[in-house]
Enzyme design. Structure first.
Site, short mmCIF file in Angstrom:
data_model
loop_
_atom_site.label_atom_id
_atom_site.label_comp_id
_atom_site.label_asym_id
_atom_site.label_seq_id
_atom_site.Cartn_x
_atom_site.Cartn_y
_atom_site.Cartn_z
N HIS A 1 1.21 -30.74 -29.64
CA HIS A 1 0.87 -31.84 -28.56
C HIS A 1 -0.01 -31.15 -27.49
CE1 HIS A 1 4.62 -34.05 -29.61
NE2 HIS A 1 5.11 -32.66 -29.75
N GLU B 1 -1.84 -8.92 -19.03
CA GLU B 1 -1.87 -8.33 -17.92
C GLU B 1 -2.56 -6.88 -18.19
OE1 GLU B 1 1.73 -7.68 -15.59
OE2 GLU B 1 2.87 -7.34 -17.29
N ASN C 1 1.20 0.21 6.65
CA ASN C 1 1.59 -0.52 5.70
C ASN C 1 2.35 -1.63 6.48
OD1 ASN C 1 0.84 1.17 3.54
ND2 ASN C 1 2.83 1.64 3.14
N GLY C 2 2.12 -2.84 5.98
CA GLY C 2 2.88 -3.96 6.75
C GLY C 2 2.05 -5.02 7.05
N LYS D 1 2.59 -9.91 -21.21
CA LYS D 1 2.35 -8.29 -21.46
C LYS D 1 1.04 -8.06 -21.84
CE LYS D 1 4.73 -6.63 -19.62
NZ LYS D 1 6.00 -6.95 -19.15
N GLU E 1 7.07 -13.62 -22.51
CA GLU E 1 7.13 -12.34 -22.31
C GLU E 1 5.74 -11.29 -23.22
OE1 GLU E 1 7.38 -10.68 -19.76
OE2 GLU E 1 7.58 -8.58 -20.45
N TRP F 1 -4.03 -2.05 -1.22
CA TRP F 1 -4.14 -3.20 -2.09
C TRP F 1 -4.63 -4.26 -1.17
CZ3 TRP F 1 -2.09 -7.93 -3.25
CH2 TRP F 1 -2.56 -8.40 -4.71
N ARG G 1 1.73 2.02 -7.84
CA ARG G 1 2.04 0.74 -6.97
C ARG G 1 0.97 -0.18 -7.12
NH1 ARG G 1 6.54 1.06 -3.88
NH2 ARG G 1 5.87 -0.56 -2.60
N CYS H 1 0.90 -1.30 -0.02
CA CYS H 1 -0.11 -0.02 -0.16
C CYS H 1 0.77 1.29 -0.20
CB CYS H 1 -0.73 0.08 1.29
SG CYS H 1 -1.56 -1.55 1.55
N LYS I 1 2.69 -2.97 -8.28
CA LYS I 1 4.09 -2.90 -8.94
C LYS I 1 5.20 -3.71 -8.18
CE LYS I 1 6.80 -1.14 -11.84
NZ LYS I 1 6.69 -1.78 -13.08
#
Ligand code: AGP
Length: 639
Positions: free
Chosen positions: A535, A519, A121-122, A516, A512, A95, A48, A23, A634
């Protein structure tokens, strides 16, 4: 066998598991209207990732608290609708990890009487037992969070603190409270009885404070206060700060006492441009365009004479020569950078190299000896799984080397040596420029290992370095004209799913590219080594299904072309990423994205860029926020 020397920087801290760790905190007390400063600061922290936000502002000894789920802009509308006057306050972006995103769970949390407000935060690891005790004592706990207990503990401690002589009561109440907490915390607290003060405390979660002409600022990330001041105090674990409009007083515990001390100020000399879009419509596009600069800066000074120098490894050529196994551990995009490096380390240095997602590595029993090199790759340097894997590898005797973008981050502190990717702060949640910085750094590492193992002549090293440096120019060429990329994106916008395929280096680029796209556009994607098509994945393909094939010139080019023909024969819309001059490819693809000719070893650096732009273009066409995709943060500081 002789092992590799170990650095002395290792500090073991607990493994974070849950709580409000990703957060953002802001605080302000001064001459300006606090709500404006807090909302600006929270906007700076949006990158973030978060799902709710709130502020608490003091006005004449009374507290106004407003929390909203969703964006800071929604909070702003609510604040502007009612008007929240006052010059001292705290704010938070949350978050959710500990209780769903809701107004009740959003911070600030308040005491029963509403006279104390806290942002945290934490992780309060012992919050359950504290909560039970508080509830039994009659406290009204209104959220599912661990953080709320802090407000109630301060409420209990405050009258005791007032009864004591000396240090300000809120400082003492916060000091008494943190003594009861296990876990990690960055806290900012305001109280009706000390209307112009913010008291902060921290342990294992970042917090900075700074004085400016118009007052005192508090933040969990310096970027939130850079507009106001560049001279900041980074609070250390266990320290407490009391901020008022014209003073910052820092306290440290000394036995049962709290003693003030002169805090050291750090000057931040970043260019403020990192936090601005500087004319670009979004941070993602800005950061994609910064990539040529990142390549050049990451390489600067690395070729000395005809050899590659990475002094940060702190290993002599003889010690490097002893390395007989490499593990690359990382998550997400950083893991994909590792997949590229595996090809280079094994191909050039002939050292067995495994690449593993950190969350798997940490829970198995990998073969580690004193001559094993573990390379931890993390843009943020804070990723919980990667950190845990570093600690585990060190305990097992490996030498651990970090590749990160954040100076002084936990990965940098806990590894034996570190290379900093020169990406500068990356704001968009989807990693672009950091990824390229990682790939370039890992390429340098592969060259150093090949050099130490005597697998390359100095002439060969110089030649490769020169070509590697030239990729900056090739990326610039890709960025010049994005018409074909946008057209291909347009054709895929309404798809329900897409498949990325490639072989060799192209397989890593495909993984990758798929990450990208998923997301930021929320379009379901799969990525496979193209040889795996028959396969299973080929069953997905029907009329109009997008297949993005990495078909650049390489030893496996013909094989990839066969795979994309198979896909096309089943109705796929094929987007081929190919090498300029390869006009034949047009016969097998609906859309072709050309990149300039480049050695296969360096092709991911150039080939990843059109796929970043492709993902962004699809996401924008689907109405998505490319900088702050839903559900993502983030820095992933929880397991
Ligand atoms: C990148 O676009 C992603 N947001 C994500 O996969 C990221 O790479 C991953 O969380 C690892 O982060 P790190 O590099 O900071 O450790």
């Amino acid at each position: 066998m002789k092992g590799l020397p170990r650095g002395a920087s290792f500090t073991m801290t607990h493994t974070q598991t849950k709580g409000e760790t990703m957060c953002g905190i802001v605080g302000y007390t001064g001459t300006r209207q606090a709500c404006e400063v807090l909302l600006e600061g929270l906007s700076r922290l949006e990158y973030r990732g978060y799902d709710s936000a709130g502020i608490a502002v003091q006005h004449g000894g009374a507290m106004e608290v407003i929390c909203r789920t969703g964006r800071v802009s929604q909070l702003r509308s609510s604040v502007e609708a009612v008007g929240v006057p006052g010059t001292c306050g705290i704010g938070h972006t949350r978050w959710a990890t500990h209780g769903r995103p809701s107004e009740a769970n959003a911070h600030p949390h308040t005491s029963c009487d509403g006279r104390i407000a806290v942002v945290h935060n934490g992780i309060i690891e012992n919050f359950n037992e504290i909560r039970e005790r508080l509830a039994a004592a009659g406290h009204d706990l209104r959220s599912q969070t661990d953080s709320e207990v802090v407000a109630h503990l301060i409420e209990e401690a405050y009258p005791r603190a007032c009864a004591k002589e000396g240090t300000d009561a809120l400082v003492r109440a916060v000091a008494d409270t943190v003594e009861q907490l296990s876990g990690s915390y960055a806290l900012a607290v305001i109280c009706d009885d000390e209307p112009d003060a913010i008291v902060c405390a921290r342990k294992d979660s970042p917090l900075v404070v700074g004085m400016a002409e118009d007052g005192a600022y508090v933040a969990s990330d310096v970027i939130a206060m850079l507009d106001a001041t560049r001279d900041i105090v980074v609070l250390a674990d266990g320290q407490i700060a009391r901020c008022t409009p014209d003073a910052l007083t820092c306290f440290a515990r000394c036995g049962d006492d709290l003693r003030t001390f002169d805090a050291q100020t750090t000057h931040i000399d970043w260019d403020m441009d990192v936090a601005e879009k500087t004319g670009y419509p979004d941070f993602m596009l800005k950061e994609i365009h910064e990539q040529p600069r990142v390549i050049r800066d990451t390489l600067a000074g690395r070729l000395v004479g005809n050899s590659i120098q990475i002094d940060e490894l702190q290993l002599t050529p003889e010690e490097l020569n002893l390395i007989d196994r490499v593990y690359i551990i990382a998550c997400g995009t950083s893991y994909h950078a590792g997949l590229i490096a595996k090809n280079l380390i094994e191909g050039w240095a002939r050292i067995p190299c495994e690449v593993e997602v950190a969350s798997e590595f940490r829970y198995r029993n990998p073969i580690i000896t004193p001559t094993t090199l573990v390379v931890a790759v993390s843009q943020s340097g804070e990723t919980a799984d990667t950190l845990a894997a570093i600690r585990d590898a060190r305990v097992k005797g490996a030498r651990v080397f970090g590749i990160t973008n954040v100076i002084g981050s936990p990965v940098a502190r806990e590894a034996d040596g570190v290379i900093y990717t020169k990406a500068n702060k990356e704001i968009a949640v989807a990693s672009t420029k950091s990824f390229l910085g990682q790939v370039v750094s890992l390429t340098l590492l592969a060259l150093v290992l090949a050099q130490a193992k005597g697998k390359m002549t100095s002439g060969h090293i110089r030649q490769l370095y020169t070509e590697l440096a030239n990729t900056a120019e090739l990326v610039e060429r890709v960025l010049e004209d994005t018409t074909a990329i946008d057209e291909a994106a347009h054709a895929c916008t309404d798809a329900a799913s897409a498949l990325f395929i490639g072989r060799g280096m192209g397989a890593a680029v495909a993984h990758e590219g798929a990450l990208k796209l998923k997301e930021i556009s929320y379009l379901h994607t799969e990525s496979y080594a193209a040889g795996e098509m028959k396969h299973g994945p080929i069953a997905l393909i029907d009329e109009g299904f997008p297949v993005i094939a990495i078909a650049t010139r390489s030893a496996v080019y013909d094989k990839v072309v066969s795979n994309l023909q198979e896909a096309r024969a089943r109705g796929a819309v094929v987007v081929a990423l190919a090498t300029e001059g390869d006009e034949d490819i047009r016969a097998h693809a609906d859309h072709v994205l050309f990149i300039p000719p480049v050695r296969d070893a360096f092709s991911p650096i150039v080939a990843s860029v059109p796929l970043q732009l492709f993902a962004r273009s699809v996401a924008l066409a689907r109405g998505c926020d490319v900088d702050q995709p839903r559900n993502l943060a983030k820095s992933v500081t929880v397991e």
